[in-house]
Design an enzyme around this catalytic site. Structure first.
Site, short mmCIF file in Angstrom:
data_model
loop_
_atom_site.label_atom_id
_atom_site.label_comp_id
_atom_site.label_asym_id
_atom_site.label_seq_id
_atom_site.Cartn_x
_atom_site.Cartn_y
_atom_site.Cartn_z
N TYR A 157 -6.91 -83.07 -23.92
CA TYR A 157 -6.99 -81.62 -23.71
C TYR A 157 -8.45 -81.20 -23.58
CZ TYR A 157 -6.61 -76.59 -24.40
OH TYR A 157 -6.71 -75.22 -24.24
N LYS A 203 -10.35 -79.30 -20.31
CA LYS A 203 -11.07 -78.02 -20.41
C LYS A 203 -12.54 -78.17 -20.03
CE LYS A 203 -8.02 -76.17 -20.31
NZ LYS A 203 -7.54 -74.97 -19.61
#
Length: 316
Positions: A198, A202
């Site tokens: 994740y 990002k």
């Protein structure tokens, strides 16, 4: 240590100086918000509709989107339009863009808002990419690429000569980096935690936003990336499933903000006249410009990511 300090500062931002009341009239503006059937995206669509924009809710779940559209019409008096978009399937993304282009000749704002956070590691996209990287980065890249002609032609046709592409990143980028061997499913990816993947996606959001700004800024595209804040939304569903209920309650009450606040920074980036000068910038809660992690600004890394993304969609 610096990244941790930045995270702490952004987790408890000062009171907002920007409010939705400062958004100008958006009558005549055509806007796409990905993932707008729930959470921050839905709140963003609500505010845009209330200011007169023509809003497309681009999402995978048609039933949930139609229910959101019904609710938003009740709240604003204006009706959004459903655009089927599965960011985890490159052929479906192409079909979605073609569907939009068959209906519209202008696109003033593209809000790349949709995302997935820490899903089970075994989940991958239809094309075999890590679900988080495939959805949060590759899918949005391809959707944006297919819409670049209408974005640039709209910029030429408007008096201000600009359109906006807003890329929703996260404070998680502070703890990320890019390992190209983990973008597709394989042994290297399987060694990573869901959280690490994740953070990587990002981080890539910020790198992509800057590279887009560099490549298309002279054609009127204003590309920004942002951290919307720590928000109580459906994005947390996979993470919450792993927490004891008492921990969840503490986190929600103490650390998380409402979606109405979560939408502020991207609404500012998308609509504020002041934000028209923020090409390539990174924003934090609430609607403030701050430097992202320095490594995201590496021009060689930006080019390498763009080249990799281009290669993946070459034969779709």
């Amino acid at each position: 240590m610096g990244n941790v300090l930045s995270w702490v500062i952004d987790a408890a931002p000062p009171k907002a100086t920007f409010s939705v009341d400062q958004i100008p009239d958006l009558t005549g503006k055509v806007i796409i918000v990905t993932g707008a059937n729930t959470g921050i995206g839905k709140e963003t669509a609500k505010v845009l509709l209330a200011h007169g924009a023509k809003v497309y809710i681009a999402a995978r779940n048609q039933a949930a989107s139609e229910e959101a559209i019904r609710q938003l019409k009740q709240e604003t008096g204006n009706e959004a339009i459903f655009l089927k978009l599965d960011l985890g399937d490159l052929k479906a993304i192409k079909a979605s863009a073609e569907e939009f282009l068959s209906k519209e000749t202008r696109l003033h704002i593209l809000l790349n808002n949709a995302g997935v956070m820490v899903p089970p590691i075994e989940l991958v996209t239809a094309d075999g990419y890590d679900l988080q990287f495939g959805t949060n980065i590759l899918g949005h890249y391809y959707f944006t690429k297919l819409l670049l002609p209408i974005l640039t032609s709209t910029a030429k046709a408007t008096s201000e000569g600009k359109v906006r592409v807003v890329n929703v990143a996260s404070c998680a980028h502070l703890f990320g980096g890019l390992n190209f061997n983990t973008f597709k499913d394989g042994p290297a990816r399987k060694k990573c935690s869901e959280g690490k993947l994740y953070n990587q996606s990002k981080f890539a959001n910020v790198v992509f936003a800057l590279e887009l700004a560099k490549r298309y800024g002279d054609q009127g595209i204003i590309s920004t990336a942002l951290n919307p804040g720590n928000i109580n939304s459906d994005l947390l569903r996979h993470a919450e499933a792993q927490l004891p209920s008492i921990v969840k309650k503490i986190i929600i009450r103490v650390l998380l903000y409402d979606v109405s606040q979560g939408a502020l920074t991207q609404l500012y980036a998308a609509t504020s006249p002041e934000a028209a000068s923020l090409n390539g910038k990174y924003l934090v809660p609430w609607a403030r410009v701050r430097p992202p992690r320095q490594e995201t600004q590496d021009p060689q890394l930006g080019k390498a990511l763009w080249d990799w993304l281009e290669e993946q969609v070459k034969y779709v």
